[in-house]
Design a protein around this motif. Structure first.
Motif, short mmCIF file in Angstrom:
data_model
loop_
_atom_site.label_atom_id
_atom_site.label_comp_id
_atom_site.label_asym_id
_atom_site.label_seq_id
_atom_site.Cartn_x
_atom_site.Cartn_y
_atom_site.Cartn_z
N TYR A 5 -2.62 3.76 -9.64
CA TYR A 5 -2.88 3.56 -8.21
C TYR A 5 -1.71 4.16 -7.41
O TYR A 5 -0.56 3.74 -7.58
N ILE A 6 -2.02 5.15 -6.60
CA ILE A 6 -1.02 5.79 -5.75
C ILE A 6 -1.41 5.51 -4.30
O ILE A 6 -2.58 5.70 -3.92
N MET A 7 -0.44 5.06 -3.50
CA MET A 7 -0.75 4.75 -2.10
C MET A 7 0.29 5.44 -1.21
O MET A 7 1.50 5.24 -1.39
N ILE A 8 -0.21 6.24 -0.27
CA ILE A 8 0.68 6.85 0.71
C ILE A 8 0.89 5.81 1.81
O ILE A 8 -0.06 5.31 2.41
N LYS A 9 2.15 5.44 2.01
CA LYS A 9 2.51 4.34 2.92
C LYS A 9 2.36 4.81 4.37
O LYS A 9 2.22 6.01 4.65
N PRO A 10 2.43 3.85 5.34
CA PRO A 10 2.20 4.24 6.74
C PRO A 10 3.10 5.37 7.24
O PRO A 10 2.67 6.20 8.04
N ASP A 11 4.35 5.43 6.76
CA ASP A 11 5.24 6.53 7.18
C ASP A 11 4.78 7.86 6.62
O ASP A 11 4.85 8.90 7.29
N GLY A 12 4.28 7.86 5.40
CA GLY A 12 3.77 9.10 4.80
C GLY A 12 2.54 9.61 5.54
O GLY A 12 2.39 10.82 5.75
N VAL A 13 1.68 8.67 5.96
CA VAL A 13 0.49 9.06 6.73
C VAL A 13 0.93 9.62 8.09
O VAL A 13 0.52 10.71 8.50
#
Ligand code: GTP
Ligand code: MG
Length: 149
Positions: A5-13
């Motif tokens: 599971y890979i999640m791009i965090k709010p800063d990455g978005v």
């Protein structure tokens, strides 16, 4: 086949890094089997990071992680959990090697761009938590060019 599971965090978005991160996993040879952009509630994020509940930085972590949409993905491939962690780089960006995602794109631990499961067991739990609807199974035409047999 192993999944993580890979999640791009709010800063990455917010910083426009979704495409860059997907590109790195695709070009490595891993297969995307689930993806969505979502704005999780506090309780959901607290469950995701339940292991860290006692830490001093926990309230800040939850507030950061619920400050905007996250991009949730499941990637599949041999050794994808450990290799995915290497591609993300060390938790502390000051220690993340250049060439890794965190090494290349961030400075502070509290804004470190992306999450990756730390073991096969936690990957399976996180996939169930974030994708109760299930993932998309598909056969990649590239697989015989990526794997020997
Ligand atoms: P994730 O992939 O996000 O789970 O990171 P990780 O597995 O590399 O580290 P860990 O699970 O220990 O911590 C989860 C997240 O909490 C980190 O990615 C950071 O965003 C945050 N975090 C960890 N340690 C600290 C800290 O000392 N200070 C602050 N402010 N945040 C921290
Ligand atoms: Mg972790």
């Amino acid at each position: 086949m192993e999944r993580t599971y890979i999640m791009i965090k709010p800063d990455g978005v917010q910083r426009g890094l979704i495409g860059e991160i997907i590109k790195r996993f695709e070009q490595k040879g891993f297969k995307l089997v689930a993806m969505k952009l979502t704005s999780p509630g506090k309780a959901h994020m607290e469950e995701h990071y339940a292991d860290l509940a006692g830490k001093k930085f926990f309230p800040g972590l939850i507030s950061y992680m619920t400050s905007g949409p996250v991009c949730c993905m499941v990637w599949e491939g041999a050794g994808v959990v450990a290799t995915g962690r290497k591609m993300l780089g060390a938790t502390m960006p000051s220690e993340s090697a250049p060439g890794t995602i965190r090494g290349d794109y961030c400075i502070e631990v509290g804004r470190n761009i992306c999450h990756g499961s730390d073991a096969v067991d936690s990957a399976n739990k996180e996939i169930a938590l974030w994708f109760p609807e299930g993932i998309s199974e598909w056969n990649s035409c590239q697989s015989s060019w990526i794997y020997e047999g």
